[in-house]
Design a protein around this motif. Structure first.
Motif, PDB file in Angstrom:
ATOM      1  N   CYS A  28      90.088  64.894  36.721  1.00 43.09           N
ATOM      2  CA  CYS A  28      88.660  65.824  37.188  1.00 43.09           C
ATOM      3  C   CYS A  28      87.425  66.231  36.190  1.00 43.09           C
ATOM      4  O   CYS A  28      87.653  66.526  35.387  1.00 43.09           O
ATOM      5  CB  CYS A  28      89.232  67.154  37.933  1.00 43.09           C
ATOM      6  N   ARG A  29      85.698  66.400  36.403  1.00 40.98           N
ATOM      7  CA  ARG A  29      84.857  66.378  35.918  1.00 40.98           C
ATOM      8  C   ARG A  29      85.084  67.612  35.703  1.00 40.98           C
ATOM      9  O   ARG A  29      84.031  68.406  34.603  1.00 40.98           O
ATOM     10  CB  ARG A  29      83.810  65.595  36.417  1.00 40.98           C
ATOM     11  N   GLU A  30      84.634  68.274  36.359  1.00 42.45           N
ATOM     12  CA  GLU A  30      84.979  69.462  36.588  1.00 42.45           C
ATOM     13  C   GLU A  30      85.622  70.618  35.702  1.00 42.45           C
ATOM     14  O   GLU A  30      85.671  71.363  35.435  1.00 42.45           O
ATOM     15  CB  GLU A  30      85.128  70.028  37.924  1.00 42.45           C
ATOM     16  N   CYS A  31      86.980  70.232  35.389  1.00 44.05           N
ATOM     17  CA  CYS A  31      87.915  70.115  34.859  1.00 44.05           C
ATOM     18  C   CYS A  31      87.699  69.742  33.839  1.00 44.05           C
ATOM     19  O   CYS A  31      87.656  71.480  33.185  1.00 44.05           O
ATOM     20  CB  CYS A  31      89.542  69.759  35.030  1.00 44.05           C
ATOM     21  N   ALA A  33      85.081  69.270  32.088  1.00 43.61           N
ATOM     22  CA  ALA A  33      83.716  70.666  31.871  1.00 43.61           C
ATOM     23  C   ALA A  33      84.251  72.325  31.950  1.00 43.61           C
ATOM     24  O   ALA A  33      83.361  72.934  30.564  1.00 43.61           O
ATOM     25  CB  ALA A  33      82.304  71.206  33.184  1.00 43.61           C
ATOM     26  N   ALA A  34      84.662  72.235  32.227  1.00 42.50           N
ATOM     27  CA  ALA A  34      85.147  73.955  32.371  1.00 42.50           C
ATOM     28  C   ALA A  34      86.557  74.153  31.213  1.00 42.50           C
ATOM     29  O   ALA A  34      86.274  75.111  30.295  1.00 42.50           O
ATOM     30  CB  ALA A  34      85.755  74.505  33.489  1.00 42.50           C
ATOM     31  N   ARG A  56      87.759  78.814  37.359  1.00 39.54           N
ATOM     32  CA  ARG A  56      86.954  77.676  37.583  1.00 39.54           C
ATOM     33  C   ARG A  56      87.745  76.930  37.182  1.00 39.54           C
ATOM     34  O   ARG A  56      88.063  76.147  38.750  1.00 39.54           O
ATOM     35  CB  ARG A  56      86.265  77.745  36.416  1.00 39.54           C
ATOM     36  N   VAL A  57      88.702  76.712  36.113  1.00 35.30           N
ATOM     37  CA  VAL A  57      89.513  75.403  36.803  1.00 35.30           C
ATOM     38  C   VAL A  57      90.844  75.763  37.698  1.00 35.30           C
ATOM     39  O   VAL A  57      90.959  75.000  38.302  1.00 35.30           O
ATOM     40  CB  VAL A  57      90.343  75.293  35.035  1.00 35.30           C
ATOM     41  N   HIS A  60      88.628  76.229  41.384  1.00 35.60           N
ATOM     42  CA  HIS A  60      87.458  74.802  42.294  1.00 35.60           C
ATOM     43  C   HIS A  60      88.365  73.752  43.273  1.00 35.60           C
ATOM     44  O   HIS A  60      89.308  73.176  42.808  1.00 35.60           O
ATOM     45  CB  HIS A  60      86.516  74.283  41.529  1.00 35.60           C
ATOM     46  N   HIS A  62      89.919  69.867  43.368  1.00 35.59           N
ATOM     47  CA  HIS A  62      89.949  68.908  42.365  1.00 35.59           C
ATOM     48  C   HIS A  62      89.658  67.622  42.967  1.00 35.59           C
ATOM     49  O   HIS A  62      90.137  67.191  44.354  1.00 35.59           O
ATOM     50  CB  HIS A  62      91.068  69.440  41.759  1.00 35.59           C
ATOM     51  N   ARG A  63      88.475  66.989  42.359  1.00 38.43           N
ATOM     52  CA  ARG A  63      87.534  65.546  42.547  1.00 38.43           C
ATOM     53  C   ARG A  63      88.813  65.072  41.535  1.00 38.43           C
ATOM     54  O   ARG A  63      89.177  64.880  40.576  1.00 38.43           O
ATOM     55  CB  ARG A  63      86.111  65.229  42.554  1.00 38.43           C
TER      56      ARG A  63
END
Ligand SMILES: [Zn+2]
Length: 66
Positions: A28-31, A33-34, A56-57, A60, A62-63
């Motif tokens: 997960c890119r968001e993870c 980054a966070a 944030r982790v 959001h 998760h993709r």
């Protein structure tokens, strides 16, 4: 005379533990980054930024998870 025999241990509030807890999902890119933000904030000693990053982790969608 009130003499304190034991030094008070530094209070590390247990409630803080989960506030900063983050369980990133691999892929997960968001993870990712966070988590980068989280470790930077940790190094900087910035508690509120750490909290924001770990939240944030947690919050959001998760993709990369199937
Ligand atoms: Zn994620």
């Amino acid at each position: 005379m009130s003499q304190q025999t034991f030094p008070e241990p530094p209070i590390d509030l247990p409630i803080d533990g989960w506030l900063y807890e983050a369980h990133p999902v691999s892929g997960c890119r968001e993870c990712a980054a966070a988590m980068r933000e989280l470790s930077q904030a940790k190094q900087a000693g910035d508690a509120s930024r750490r909290f924001e990053a770990s939240r944030r982790v947690r919050s959001h969608p998760h993709r990369g998870e199937k």
